[in-house]
Design a protein around this motif. Structure first.
Motif, short mmCIF file in Angstrom:
data_model
loop_
_atom_site.label_atom_id
_atom_site.label_comp_id
_atom_site.label_asym_id
_atom_site.label_seq_id
_atom_site.Cartn_x
_atom_site.Cartn_y
_atom_site.Cartn_z
N GLY A 130 0.87 -0.86 0.05
CA GLY A 130 0.02 0.10 -0.05
C GLY A 130 0.88 1.18 0.18
N ALA A 131 1.69 1.26 0.90
CA ALA A 131 2.75 2.43 0.77
C ALA A 131 3.45 2.81 -0.51
CB ALA A 131 3.84 2.41 2.00
N SER A 144 -3.38 -1.61 -8.32
CA SER A 144 -3.22 -3.09 -7.77
C SER A 144 -2.71 -3.00 -6.39
CB SER A 144 -2.30 -3.71 -9.10
OG SER A 144 -3.22 -3.64 -10.08
N LEU A 145 -1.66 -2.17 -6.35
CA LEU A 145 -1.06 -2.54 -4.89
C LEU A 145 -2.04 -1.98 -3.80
CD1 LEU A 145 2.87 -1.14 -5.82
CD2 LEU A 145 2.02 -3.61 -5.24
N LEU A 157 -5.57 -3.12 0.69
CA LEU A 157 -7.08 -3.03 1.29
C LEU A 157 -7.50 -4.49 1.47
CD1 LEU A 157 -9.14 -1.28 2.54
CD2 LEU A 157 -9.99 -1.09 0.03
N PHE A 158 -7.83 -5.10 0.27
CA PHE A 158 -8.26 -6.48 0.22
C PHE A 158 -7.48 -7.54 1.30
CE2 PHE A 158 -10.59 -5.15 -3.32
CZ PHE A 158 -11.91 -5.12 -2.80
N GLY A 159 -6.17 -7.35 1.18
CA GLY A 159 -5.23 -7.98 2.12
C GLY A 159 -5.80 -8.07 3.63
N TRP A 160 -5.85 -6.64 4.07
CA TRP A 160 -6.28 -6.55 5.56
C TRP A 160 -7.76 -6.86 5.83
CZ3 TRP A 160 -3.65 -7.23 9.34
CH2 TRP A 160 -2.15 -7.06 9.44
N MET A 161 -8.44 -6.96 4.78
CA MET A 161 -9.72 -7.26 4.86
C MET A 161 -9.87 -8.78 5.20
SD MET A 161 -11.88 -5.38 2.05
CE MET A 161 -12.71 -3.76 1.96
#
Length: 169
Positions: A78-79, A90-91, A96-100
């Motif tokens: 994300g950063a 994409s990053l 976002l979806f990774g932490w969801m």
């Protein structure tokens, strides 16, 4: 005191993080502020993984330690995505979806291991997965309300799970 901060810090940081995500989606904060938040979160996660390694090598804690390590990489995505010009969607989606979804893995595992409060981890899992699905549906249909509802559901589900873990265990 440091150990206490590691034990109860996530119970404060998780709802704070999802509130910040909601505020960012409402464009109340700048993209640079979101970048700084990713860097701060990445540093906190890496520090938590390093200092918690010895205490988190068995059972459900091992799963959560792995989630924190993978989450550190997800946060770095994300950063990096925010610093590219233009921002890399994409990053940002990985972050976002990774932490969801990542915490859902921990909630499923924790729910299998505990008796008291098992339903809270089922709700946390459902909040993560249904919230991610709502958010994705909102992206496909360009429905801001659906994306917002998805973020709220993820935040509430993860907050319930982490609060129960911090208080009960």
């Amino acid at each position: 005191m440091f150990r206490r901060a590691r034990e109860f810090g996530p119970a404060v940081l998780v709802p704070f993080a999802w509130t910040f995500v909601l505020v960012a989606h409402l464009e109340v904060v700048s993209e640079y502020t979101v970048f700084v938040a990713h860097v701060v979160m990445g540093v906190l996660l890496a520090g938590f993984a390093l200092t918690g390694y010895g205490d988190m090598q068995e059972g459900a804690l091992r799963v959560w330690w792995t989630i924190i390590v993978v989450g550190t990489v997800v946060t770095a995505c994300g950063a990096i995505g925010l610093r590219l010009e233009p921002s890399n969607a994409s990053l940002l989606a990985v972050a976002l979806f990774g932490w969801m979804v990542l915490p859902a893995v921990g909630f499923v595992d924790t729910g299998r291991r505990v008796h008291a409060g098992r339903w809270i981890y089922a709700l946390g899992t459902a909040g993560c997965l249904v919230g991610a699905a709502l958010y994705a549906g909102g992206l496909l249909g360009a429905l801001e309300e659906l994306r917002f509802a998805g973020l709220v559901l993820v935040g509430v589900g993860q907050t319930a799970g982490i609060l129960d873990a911090a208080i009960r265990y």
